[in-house]
Design a protein around this motif. Structure first.
Motif, PDB file in Angstrom:
ATOM      1  N   GLY A 118      14.978 -55.710 -58.918  1.00  0.00           N
ATOM      2  CA  GLY A 118      14.767 -55.363 -57.518  1.00  0.00           C
ATOM      3  C   GLY A 118      14.554 -56.565 -56.608  1.00  0.00           C
ATOM      4  O   GLY A 118      14.000 -56.438 -55.514  1.00  0.00           O
ATOM      5  N   LYS A 119      15.008 -57.722 -57.049  1.00  0.00           N
ATOM      6  CA  LYS A 119      14.864 -58.947 -56.257  1.00  0.00           C
ATOM      7  C   LYS A 119      16.007 -59.052 -55.256  1.00  0.00           C
ATOM      8  O   LYS A 119      17.022 -58.385 -55.357  1.00  0.00           O
ATOM      9  N   HIS A 120      15.854 -59.948 -54.284  1.00  0.00           N
ATOM     10  CA  HIS A 120      16.877 -60.179 -53.264  1.00  0.00           C
ATOM     11  C   HIS A 120      17.830 -61.273 -53.729  1.00  0.00           C
ATOM     12  O   HIS A 120      17.407 -62.306 -54.230  1.00  0.00           O
ATOM     13  N   VAL A 121      19.114 -61.030 -53.504  1.00  0.00           N
ATOM     14  CA  VAL A 121      20.144 -62.027 -53.791  1.00  0.00           C
ATOM     15  C   VAL A 121      20.863 -62.330 -52.490  1.00  0.00           C
ATOM     16  O   VAL A 121      21.226 -61.421 -51.742  1.00  0.00           O
ATOM     17  N   THR A 122      21.030 -63.612 -52.237  1.00  0.00           N
ATOM     18  CA  THR A 122      21.757 -64.036 -51.044  1.00  0.00           C
ATOM     19  C   THR A 122      22.756 -65.123 -51.427  1.00  0.00           C
ATOM     20  O   THR A 122      22.583 -65.806 -52.432  1.00  0.00           O
ATOM     21  N   ILE A 123      23.779 -65.234 -50.624  1.00  0.00           N
ATOM     22  CA  ILE A 123      24.727 -66.338 -50.758  1.00  0.00           C
ATOM     23  C   ILE A 123      24.335 -67.349 -49.683  1.00  0.00           C
ATOM     24  O   ILE A 123      24.263 -67.017 -48.503  1.00  0.00           O
ATOM     25  N   LEU A 124      24.060 -68.563 -50.097  1.00  0.00           N
ATOM     26  CA  LEU A 124      23.698 -69.661 -49.202  1.00  0.00           C
ATOM     27  C   LEU A 124      24.769 -70.723 -49.418  1.00  0.00           C
ATOM     28  O   LEU A 124      24.722 -71.477 -50.382  1.00  0.00           O
ATOM     29  N   THR A 125      25.768 -70.742 -48.545  1.00  0.00           N
ATOM     30  CA  THR A 125      26.959 -71.527 -48.827  1.00  0.00           C
ATOM     31  C   THR A 125      27.260 -72.569 -47.756  1.00  0.00           C
ATOM     32  O   THR A 125      26.928 -72.398 -46.593  1.00  0.00           O
ATOM     33  N   LYS A 126      27.875 -73.644 -48.218  1.00  0.00           N
ATOM     34  CA  LYS A 126      28.292 -74.739 -47.339  1.00  0.00           C
ATOM     35  C   LYS A 126      29.801 -74.652 -47.128  1.00  0.00           C
ATOM     36  O   LYS A 126      30.511 -74.043 -47.919  1.00  0.00           O
ATOM     37  N   GLY A 127      30.269 -75.308 -46.088  1.00  0.00           N
ATOM     38  CA  GLY A 127      31.709 -75.366 -45.855  1.00  0.00           C
ATOM     39  C   GLY A 127      32.170 -74.418 -44.772  1.00  0.00           C
ATOM     40  O   GLY A 127      31.366 -73.799 -44.072  1.00  0.00           O
ATOM     41  N   ASN A 128      33.476 -74.301 -44.651  1.00  0.00           N
ATOM     42  CA  ASN A 128      34.122 -73.487 -43.638  1.00  0.00           C
ATOM     43  C   ASN A 128      33.729 -72.014 -43.823  1.00  0.00           C
ATOM     44  O   ASN A 128      34.079 -71.402 -44.829  1.00  0.00           O
ATOM     45  N   PRO A 129      33.018 -71.418 -42.863  1.00  0.00           N
ATOM     46  CA  PRO A 129      32.591 -70.025 -43.002  1.00  0.00           C
ATOM     47  C   PRO A 129      33.751 -69.046 -43.209  1.00  0.00           C
ATOM     48  O   PRO A 129      33.626 -68.087 -43.971  1.00  0.00           O
ATOM     49  N   ILE A 130      34.882 -69.291 -42.554  1.00  0.00           N
ATOM     50  CA  ILE A 130      36.040 -68.406 -42.705  1.00  0.00           C
ATOM     51  C   ILE A 130      36.532 -68.443 -44.151  1.00  0.00           C
ATOM     52  O   ILE A 130      36.795 -67.413 -44.767  1.00  0.00           O
ATOM     53  N   GLU A 131      36.640 -69.638 -44.697  1.00  0.00           N
ATOM     54  CA  GLU A 131      37.084 -69.788 -46.081  1.00  0.00           C
ATOM     55  C   GLU A 131      36.083 -69.160 -47.050  1.00  0.00           C
ATOM     56  O   GLU A 131      36.469 -68.462 -47.993  1.00  0.00           O
ATOM     57  N   GLN A 132      34.796 -69.405 -46.831  1.00  0.00           N
ATOM     58  CA  GLN A 132      33.782 -68.873 -47.738  1.00  0.00           C
ATOM     59  C   GLN A 132      33.760 -67.344 -47.697  1.00  0.00           C
ATOM     60  O   GLN A 132      33.642 -66.699 -48.731  1.00  0.00           O
ATOM     61  N   LEU A 133      33.877 -66.761 -46.513  1.00  0.00           N
ATOM     62  CA  LEU A 133      33.950 -65.306 -46.411  1.00  0.00           C
ATOM     63  C   LEU A 133      35.205 -64.774 -47.089  1.00  0.00           C
ATOM     64  O   LEU A 133      35.178 -63.717 -47.728  1.00  0.00           O
ATOM     65  N   ASN A 134      36.291 -65.497 -46.943  1.00  0.00           N
ATOM     66  CA  ASN A 134      37.535 -65.087 -47.584  1.00  0.00           C
ATOM     67  C   ASN A 134      37.377 -65.047 -49.102  1.00  0.00           C
ATOM     68  O   ASN A 134      37.817 -64.104 -49.759  1.00  0.00           O
ATOM     69  N   LYS A 135      36.734 -66.045 -49.661  1.00  0.00           N
ATOM     70  CA  LYS A 135      36.507 -66.065 -51.111  1.00  0.00           C
ATOM     71  C   LYS A 135      35.710 -64.849 -51.552  1.00  0.00           C
ATOM     72  O   LYS A 135      35.999 -64.254 -52.583  1.00  0.00           O
ATOM     73  N   LEU A 136      34.703 -64.494 -50.758  1.00  0.00           N
ATOM     74  CA  LEU A 136      33.865 -63.340 -51.104  1.00  0.00           C
ATOM     75  C   LEU A 136      34.690 -62.060 -51.231  1.00  0.00           C
ATOM     76  O   LEU A 136      34.385 -61.200 -52.064  1.00  0.00           O
ATOM     77  N   LYS A 137      35.747 -61.930 -50.426  1.00  0.00           N
ATOM     78  CA  LYS A 137      36.600 -60.737 -50.492  1.00  0.00           C
ATOM     79  C   LYS A 137      37.301 -60.617 -51.839  1.00  0.00           C
ATOM     80  O   LYS A 137      37.656 -59.517 -52.249  1.00  0.00           O
ATOM     81  N   PHE A 138      37.498 -61.743 -52.506  1.00  0.00           N
ATOM     82  CA  PHE A 138      38.285 -61.735 -53.730  1.00  0.00           C
ATOM     83  C   PHE A 138      37.455 -61.837 -55.011  1.00  0.00           C
ATOM     84  O   PHE A 138      38.003 -61.905 -56.097  1.00  0.00           O
ATOM     85  N   ILE A 139      36.141 -61.833 -54.876  1.00  0.00           N
ATOM     86  CA  ILE A 139      35.298 -61.875 -56.070  1.00  0.00           C
ATOM     87  C   ILE A 139      35.368 -60.535 -56.785  1.00  0.00           C
ATOM     88  O   ILE A 139      35.257 -59.477 -56.173  1.00  0.00           O
ATOM     89  N   ASP A 140      35.543 -60.591 -58.080  1.00  0.00           N
ATOM     90  CA  ASP A 140      35.495 -59.391 -58.914  1.00  0.00           C
ATOM     91  C   ASP A 140      34.052 -59.229 -59.383  1.00  0.00           C
ATOM     92  O   ASP A 140      33.604 -59.923 -60.297  1.00  0.00           O
ATOM     93  N   TRP A 141      33.324 -58.329 -58.735  1.00  0.00           N
ATOM     94  CA  TRP A 141      31.909 -58.118 -59.052  1.00  0.00           C
ATOM     95  C   TRP A 141      31.734 -57.322 -60.342  1.00  0.00           C
ATOM     96  O   TRP A 141      30.659 -57.317 -60.926  1.00  0.00           O
ATOM     97  N   GLY A 142      32.787 -56.617 -60.773  1.00  0.00           N
ATOM     98  CA  GLY A 142      32.707 -55.848 -62.012  1.00  0.00           C
ATOM     99  C   GLY A 142      31.545 -54.871 -61.990  1.00  0.00           C
ATOM    100  O   GLY A 142      31.373 -54.109 -61.036  1.00  0.00           O
ATOM    101  N   GLU A 143      30.710 -54.929 -63.013  1.00  0.00           N
ATOM    102  CA  GLU A 143      29.581 -53.999 -63.129  1.00  0.00           C
ATOM    103  C   GLU A 143      28.524 -54.218 -62.044  1.00  0.00           C
ATOM    104  O   GLU A 143      27.647 -53.383 -61.864  1.00  0.00           O
ATOM    105  N   LEU A 144      28.613 -55.314 -61.300  1.00  0.00           N
ATOM    106  CA  LEU A 144      27.658 -55.593 -60.223  1.00  0.00           C
ATOM    107  C   LEU A 144      28.137 -55.052 -58.873  1.00  0.00           C
ATOM    108  O   LEU A 144      27.475 -55.245 -57.859  1.00  0.00           O
ATOM    109  N   ASP A 145      29.265 -54.374 -58.862  1.00  0.00           N
ATOM    110  CA  ASP A 145      29.865 -53.900 -57.619  1.00  0.00           C
ATOM    111  C   ASP A 145      28.896 -53.055 -56.785  1.00  0.00           C
ATOM    112  O   ASP A 145      28.890 -53.157 -55.568  1.00  0.00           O
ATOM    113  N   ARG A 146      28.067 -52.272 -57.433  1.00  0.00           N
ATOM    114  CA  ARG A 146      27.149 -51.400 -56.692  1.00  0.00           C
ATOM    115  C   ARG A 146      26.081 -52.188 -55.927  1.00  0.00           C
ATOM    116  O   ARG A 146      25.437 -51.673 -55.033  1.00  0.00           O
TER     117      ARG A 146
END
Length: 187
Positions: A118-146
């Motif tokens: 029940g802890k909080h998870v955040t993405i704290l990322t450096k670099g081009n925000p557009i590129e970083q958001l784009n990468k997030l769209k393509f992550i396969d979360w698998g069993e963590l999808d929920r």
């Protein structure tokens, strides 16, 4: 790079802030797909170089000399005009990559434990925000999808641009002390 295991972190903390590149997934998995797409684009546009040849060359330069040498080397060897640098940069930020980005199995296990506690998870990322958001769209979360919709995204460069310290900012955002935040980044 040393991948973390649950034993490496104090799971009693409340907030876990992860970088994307080379922490959740290998950055090269994204870049190599971008190089393939650029090769295809260049072959289609100019017809002078086979996409696979250009993509393999770019991969080799990336692996041996690093990302910032790729375009200049390809430009020199294949006679690519400078005007295509912008195409590569735009593609890198907005690519519709053909393959999903796989989270490191060790990170997937660690994330699962964090979410289940029940802890909080955040993405704290450096670099081009557009590129970083784009990468997030393509992550396969698998069993963590929920859990993925509970993950907040913060861009380090934007926070620093506002002359705000990152960890105190996260502490306020989550209503915890700074000591309750663990940052997991590429070393």
């Amino acid at each position: 790079m040393r991948l973390l295991k649950a034993d490496d972190l104090d799971l009693s903390k409340e907030v876990f802030a992860f970088e994307l590149d080379d922490v959740l997934f290998p950055r090269q998995d994204y870049l190599l797909q971008v190089y393939y797409l650029f090769g295809s684009f260049y072959e289609f546009t100019e017809g002078t170089v086979k996409a696979n040849d250009l993509a393999l060359f770019m991969k080799k330069i990336y692996l041996v000399h690093g990302e910032d040498k790729v375009f200049d080397a390809a430009k020199e060897v294949f006679g690519i005009e400078e005007k295509y640098r912008e195409n590569l940069e735009r593609l890198q930020a907005n690519a519709q990559i053909p393959l999903r980005l796989e989270i490191f199995s060790e990170m997937k296990s660690l994330l699962k434990q964090i979410f289940e506690k029940g802890k909080h998870v955040t993405i704290l990322t450096k670099g081009n925000p557009i590129e970083q958001l784009n990468k997030l769209k393509f992550i396969d979360w698998g069993e963590l999808d929920r859990y993925k919709n509970s993950v907040r995204i913060y861009f380090v460069d934007e926070i620093l641009h506002l002359k705000i310290s990152v960890i105190p900012y996260l502490a306020i955002e989550y209503g915890v002390s700074e000591e309750e935040i663990s940052v997991i980044e590429y070393q």
